[in-house]
Design an enzyme around this catalytic site. Sequence first.
Site, short mmCIF file in Angstrom:
data_model
loop_
_atom_site.label_atom_id
_atom_site.label_comp_id
_atom_site.label_asym_id
_atom_site.label_seq_id
_atom_site.Cartn_x
_atom_site.Cartn_y
_atom_site.Cartn_z
N LYS A 215 0.83 -1.22 0.00
CA LYS A 215 0.00 0.00 0.00
C LYS A 215 0.86 1.26 0.00
CE LYS A 215 0.61 1.23 4.48
NZ LYS A 215 0.90 2.57 5.06
N THR A 272 -3.82 5.64 3.43
CA THR A 272 -2.52 6.13 2.98
C THR A 272 -2.60 6.83 1.64
OG1 THR A 272 -1.57 4.22 4.14
CG2 THR A 272 -0.11 5.45 2.71
#
Length: 375
Positions: A215, A272
């Site tokens: 990620k 994120t």
Amino acid sequence: MKDDIARRHSIPPHARPYAALAVLGAGSWGTALAATLAKSGTDVRLWGRDADLIDAIRKTRENSRHLAGVPLPAELRATNDLHEALRGAEAALIVVPSTSVRSVARKIATMAPAGIPIAVCAKGIEAETGLLMTQVAEEELGQHPVGVISGPTFAREMALGHPTAATVAFPFAFSDRLNPAESPAVRLALSLSAPTFRAYVSDDLVGVEIGGAVKNVIAIACGLMTGAGHGENTRAALITRGLDELKLLAEALGGRRETVTGLSGTGDLTLTCSSPTSRNMSLGYQLGQGTPRADCFAGRPVVVEGEVNARSVTDLARRVGVHLPICETVRSILHDGAEPVAAFTALWSRPIEAEPRALDLSFDHPAQALPDHMG
């Protein structure tokens, strides 16, 4: 009545949190974890290498370097003595950058009380070996059970008491399944649980760790495209197709798709990729605006995990025969000198595929390059 419900759902009503924990790493995430543990009544010791920082935390009850303006509970004890931090600990958390996990694990191997569980709270893949962080720690720690804590957790928000959730993953031995109340995952999840923090339990370390590592790379991609002036359509596409890359790599390494669609995958990816608070997205955003890498973050030496992971993630994927187009694009920009507009134009004009992989097809995109407004 409560006991009946607990038995039906395999929830151990008598599970015990750990009474004493060591948090190894006094950055923002380590400090936030230590503060959460202290607030929940745990005897917690926060260790950091920097004696000046630790002394300031003791005196001011604040980590002004990493969590400025966030008051720390009086019960939190800070030390720069590793022996002192580990003395009497029933479990320990390693909360340092991924590049330091091996050295810290090696240091504590002979200091930690025998057999205590160790949870790694770093996200990444070791560049030299292709090992996940728990595998790195296992190589150094011998007989200690090793697990991971991961999820959508900005440290400042967690320390300020914003409701937050994460996953605690450890292997479940036969004895753990017979008596889950005594398993490291359950006991550590209970230790962390507080009115504003909710922990979930998993036995899929691979799925949890791949989510945390990949990620970060996808977040740099989102930052690059946002910095170049593109909008929400672009970011949504990158997040969605990035999630597919998480699933592909996790499955190839023995993880479960269900894990990747949970907190440590979808949750962390969404967070994120959606906020400049993320150092990964922030780096991408600055590069997308044309800022040279040396000038990003006003020239300060900021550790950006996805920058390292862009290479280690794609190295590992190549080794197991998995193609990750977004991660490869980020790698080409950060490490191979590719020009961002050209790299993303090539990404968008790849052969057209089916979204369900069961419908196995591929055919050429009608254009080799997208219009100039891509940049």
